[in-house]
Design a protein around this motif. Sequence first.
Motif, PDB file in Angstrom:
ATOM      1  N   VAL A 265       0.857  -1.188   0.000  1.00  0.00           N
ATOM      2  CA  VAL A 265       0.000   0.000   0.000  1.00  0.00           C
ATOM      3  C   VAL A 265       0.890   1.233   0.000  1.00  0.00           C
ATOM      4  O   VAL A 265       1.851   1.308   0.784  1.00  0.00           O
ATOM      5  N   LYS A 266       0.586   2.194  -0.893  1.00  0.00           N
ATOM      6  CA  LYS A 266       1.280   3.482  -0.918  1.00  0.00           C
ATOM      7  C   LYS A 266       0.267   4.558  -0.529  1.00  0.00           C
ATOM      8  O   LYS A 266      -0.458   5.073  -1.381  1.00  0.00           O
ATOM      9  N   PRO A 267       0.196   4.879   0.748  1.00  0.00           N
ATOM     10  CA  PRO A 267      -0.849   5.780   1.225  1.00  0.00           C
ATOM     11  C   PRO A 267      -0.644   7.218   0.764  1.00  0.00           C
ATOM     12  O   PRO A 267       0.495   7.694   0.659  1.00  0.00           O
ATOM     13  N   THR A 268      -1.745   7.894   0.504  1.00  0.00           N
ATOM     14  CA  THR A 268      -1.726   9.325   0.185  1.00  0.00           C
ATOM     15  C   THR A 268      -2.830  10.004   0.966  1.00  0.00           C
ATOM     16  O   THR A 268      -3.674   9.356   1.591  1.00  0.00           O
ATOM     17  N   ALA A 269      -2.854  11.343   0.886  1.00  0.00           N
ATOM     18  CA  ALA A 269      -3.892  12.115   1.569  1.00  0.00           C
ATOM     19  C   ALA A 269      -5.156  12.233   0.742  1.00  0.00           C
ATOM     20  O   ALA A 269      -6.178  12.698   1.230  1.00  0.00           O
ATOM     21  N   ALA A 270      -5.114  11.836  -0.518  1.00  0.00           N
ATOM     22  CA  ALA A 270      -6.275  11.972  -1.388  1.00  0.00           C
ATOM     23  C   ALA A 270      -7.421  11.092  -0.901  1.00  0.00           C
ATOM     24  O   ALA A 270      -7.225   9.993  -0.390  1.00  0.00           O
ATOM     25  N   GLY A 271      -8.615  11.591  -1.061  1.00  0.00           N
ATOM     26  CA  GLY A 271      -9.793  10.826  -0.694  1.00  0.00           C
ATOM     27  C   GLY A 271     -10.093  10.838   0.778  1.00  0.00           C
ATOM     28  O   GLY A 271     -11.010  10.170   1.236  1.00  0.00           O
ATOM     29  N   ALA A 272      -9.315  11.635   1.548  1.00  0.00           N
ATOM     30  CA  ALA A 272      -9.546  11.694   2.996  1.00  0.00           C
ATOM     31  C   ALA A 272      -9.689  13.134   3.438  1.00  0.00           C
ATOM     32  O   ALA A 272      -9.340  13.497   4.535  1.00  0.00           O
ATOM     33  N   GLY A 273     -10.201  13.968   2.544  1.00  0.00           N
ATOM     34  CA  GLY A 273     -10.364  15.365   2.894  1.00  0.00           C
ATOM     35  C   GLY A 273      -9.181  16.209   2.500  1.00  0.00           C
ATOM     36  O   GLY A 273      -9.181  17.418   2.690  1.00  0.00           O
ATOM     37  N   GLY A 274      -8.127  15.565   1.929  1.00  0.00           N
ATOM     38  CA  GLY A 274      -6.963  16.321   1.509  1.00  0.00           C
ATOM     39  C   GLY A 274      -7.254  17.094   0.235  1.00  0.00           C
ATOM     40  O   GLY A 274      -8.040  16.674  -0.616  1.00  0.00           O
ATOM     41  N   GLU A 275      -6.597  18.208   0.091  1.00  0.00           N
ATOM     42  CA  GLU A 275      -6.831  19.045  -1.082  1.00  0.00           C
ATOM     43  C   GLU A 275      -6.063  18.546  -2.294  1.00  0.00           C
ATOM     44  O   GLU A 275      -6.391  18.896  -3.430  1.00  0.00           O
ATOM     45  N   ASP A 276      -5.016  17.751  -2.091  1.00  0.00           N
ATOM     46  CA  ASP A 276      -4.251  17.229  -3.211  1.00  0.00           C
ATOM     47  C   ASP A 276      -3.802  15.814  -2.896  1.00  0.00           C
ATOM     48  O   ASP A 276      -4.165  15.245  -1.869  1.00  0.00           O
ATOM     49  N   ASP A 277      -3.018  15.287  -3.817  1.00  0.00           N
ATOM     50  CA  ASP A 277      -2.588  13.903  -3.683  1.00  0.00           C
ATOM     51  C   ASP A 277      -1.237  13.829  -2.959  1.00  0.00           C
ATOM     52  O   ASP A 277      -0.301  13.205  -3.433  1.00  0.00           O
ATOM     53  N   ALA A 278      -1.130  14.505  -1.805  1.00  0.00           N
ATOM     54  CA  ALA A 278       0.122  14.536  -1.060  1.00  0.00           C
ATOM     55  C   ALA A 278       0.511  13.133  -0.619  1.00  0.00           C
ATOM     56  O   ALA A 278      -0.317  12.360  -0.137  1.00  0.00           O
ATOM     57  N   GLU A 279       1.794  12.799  -0.803  1.00  0.00           N
ATOM     58  CA  GLU A 279       2.284  11.503  -0.373  1.00  0.00           C
ATOM     59  C   GLU A 279       2.412  11.481   1.149  1.00  0.00           C
ATOM     60  O   GLU A 279       2.658  12.506   1.776  1.00  0.00           O
TER      61      GLU A 279
END
Length: 518
Positions: A265-279
């Motif tokens: 799994v390569k987690p990102t902030a996307a899809g969790a209320g994050g404004e961008d696809d921050a790693e």
Amino acid sequence: MGEKMAEDGRPSGTRPLGKAALVVGAGALVGLAVEFHALGWTSIPGNSCGGRYRPCPEGTTPTLILAFVLTFVGFVGLTIALAAFTRIRPGKAVPGALVAAGVLIALWPGWQAYLWMRGPVLDRAWQSGPDRPASVRGVGAWAVGEDGGTVVRARTDALVAYDSGSGDREWVLRAPVRESVCAMSEGIVDGIGLVAFERDDKPCDTVWGVDVSSGRKVWERNLTGRTPLYGGGGVLSADAGVAVALGERSVHGYGLTDGAVRWTVKPTAAGAGGEDDAECEPVTASSADGTTRVAMTCGYYTDFHSAWILTLDTATGKELSRRELPVESYLTAAAVLSAEPFTLLVQEKDERGLAAVLSYGDPDDPEREPVTIPLTADEEDLAVTATDPVFAARPVFRAVVADGNLIVAAAKPGADRPERVAAYALDDGRRRWHADLGTGVVALAPAGRDRVAVLGESQRLWTLTTGDGTRVGEEDGTTVRDISFKLDSGPQLVRAGDGWVIVNADGGTYPPALAVSP
């Protein structure tokens, strides 16, 4: 009427018996004096004690005081009694036999009196030889089996297993050439322990599965590693037949017994209320009851974005839920104190930011706020651990989660060391109880069901109930003998049968491991 005389002219009747009893009694006092001298002086480890860091064993002072008093009273009394007896019964054989009888009669009562003054004790059963080469350090330890029959101490260059009863080495597993142990799993699962290695100034990227019964490497995996944020704790975990390892911006699942790749799994902030696809960078993780929870920070150290708790299905790596951590700067410390209930130590870079233990009654419910237990408050400061863990691969915490409480070493405001143990409720964060020990807390560990053990600088071991802090056994604890100057600044306390194994990080100055038992 005159005294009745025997045919040889010596008095007869009860007077000789009374004089004889006095000789036996005086002999008993002398016997007690000799016994208390022997017991008192031999109870002092290294022939020296006293002071904060080398206190005398319990019972030593009253034993020696009695020894000197009885020496004076006994020898004076014996001189008078022998003089009175020999006036009516000349000779040496009978008085000598009476004195010897008195000494022998006193031995058992004297021993029982000494045991009462001394109280319960744990004696040093064994200690291992110093680490060689002297440059290595202990970085973690595992207890193997429910009774801790084997203790595995990890050094930077090897894993060394000790028999808890005898101290004999059971096996040694060497690290790869030019690599050092950098991370360990929290415990043993299905007989397998996880350990990771790193080269100098390189990431922690080589993972082994180790059969702890034989010291055999079962499998090996290389991954894109990372440098652990807060020691190696939480980098490796295991549950439900899966080994979980944190890599660089990734989480990996391997078969626990064969190392086969299960998922990544390569987690990102996307899809969790994050404004961008921050790693996101995984920081620490724990696995229990079929789920793995990963604390992660998103963005870079100089450009903080957010921090999250990610819940994964341990078998498949599928994301089950996530929730944001209540922080606004990069984490400088993060460690799981308990996988179930999920309890997380968090400290962020901002000195005005969060520094607390977070208790999650339901980590998967984003509407339910975690209970916050601050590390510093008006009443006391929680001494969960030092800023830099003593055991780098598997940090040791002076904290236990049990019976719905966080039980932790604590220091009064302004104190230079923790001298109390406090319990905070995980459901509301309030302090339920505290116990002042009057000495520094050296180590704290579980001691069976609803019990916690506390080792103090005064070389005493207390057992407290986790529910209300009641002291089990002696109010002033159990004396642990002959461990003066044998413990480093943050040893690990491991339950082993009826006794304990104490593991030191500094195995060159102090014994790498030593055991105490009743």
